[in-house]
Design an enzyme around this catalytic site. Structure first.
Site, short mmCIF file in Angstrom:
data_model
loop_
_atom_site.label_atom_id
_atom_site.label_comp_id
_atom_site.label_asym_id
_atom_site.label_seq_id
_atom_site.Cartn_x
_atom_site.Cartn_y
_atom_site.Cartn_z
N GLN A 100 0.81 -1.23 -0.02
CA GLN A 100 -0.26 0.17 -0.02
C GLN A 100 0.78 1.16 0.17
OE1 GLN A 100 -0.43 1.58 3.57
NE2 GLN A 100 -0.81 3.30 2.26
N CYS A 101 0.37 2.33 -0.68
CA CYS A 101 1.11 3.60 -0.69
C CYS A 101 -0.06 4.56 -0.84
CB CYS A 101 2.19 3.58 -1.93
SG CYS A 101 1.33 3.53 -3.64
N ALA A 102 0.34 5.79 -1.40
CA ALA A 102 -0.64 6.81 -1.36
C ALA A 102 -1.65 6.78 -2.47
CB ALA A 102 0.14 8.35 -1.71
N ILE A 129 -3.97 4.55 -0.08
CA ILE A 129 -4.57 5.00 1.16
C ILE A 129 -5.79 6.10 0.77
CG2 ILE A 129 -2.94 7.08 1.62
CD1 ILE A 129 -3.41 5.82 4.68
#
Length: 141
Positions: A100-102, A129
């Site tokens: 998961q990242c931005a 996210i």
């Protein structure tokens, strides 16, 4: 008619070049995703994997992003540190792992690296996210 087309191509080649580059960038992402064999999951599917399959979440964002909030129970490994953290991830090889990242771009790269290292239940959180928050799901600091 052919003269007009030829004149347009000769005089507007920078515009055509930019259009070609943009088309490449638009279509490159989906082709890359298919090539590495990494599956994207939306926030709802991610929650199901977390709740029913004990999926491990790896947040590959930088420290300042992590500090602003992250998925509950996520493990923080910035993308730049992923290769040197592979040994510590070995215990999760048989588990479902969600990167998961931005927004989903870095997490796709991280997931591809893990897939290449032999992890077979690897996912990337589609939309990162941002999508998680938009779905109204909890974030912890």
């Amino acid at each position: 008619m052919e003269d007009k087309i030829l004149f347009f191509v000769e005089s507007e080649w920078p515009l055509l070049l930019v259009a070609g580059v943009l088309m490449f960038m638009i279509f490159k992402g989906p082709l890359t995703r298919r090539a590495v064999g990494v599956q994207e999951v939306d926030p709802v599917a991610a929650v199901q994997l977390i709740n029913h399959e004990d999926a491990v979440i790896i947040d590959v964002r930088e420290q300042n992003e992590w500090s602003q909030g992250h998925l509950p129970g996520a493990r923080h490994i910035p993308l730049g540190d992923l290769s040197k953290s592979m040994q510590s991830l070995e215990k999760h090889r048989g588990h479902h792992v969600i990167c998961q990242c931005a927004s989903g771009m870095r997490s796709m790269r991280a997931a591809a690296s893990l897939k290449k290292a032999g992890f077979d239940r690897i996912y990337s959180l589609k939309g990162g996210i941002s999508a998680w928050r938009s779905a109204g799901l909890p974030v912890e600091k």
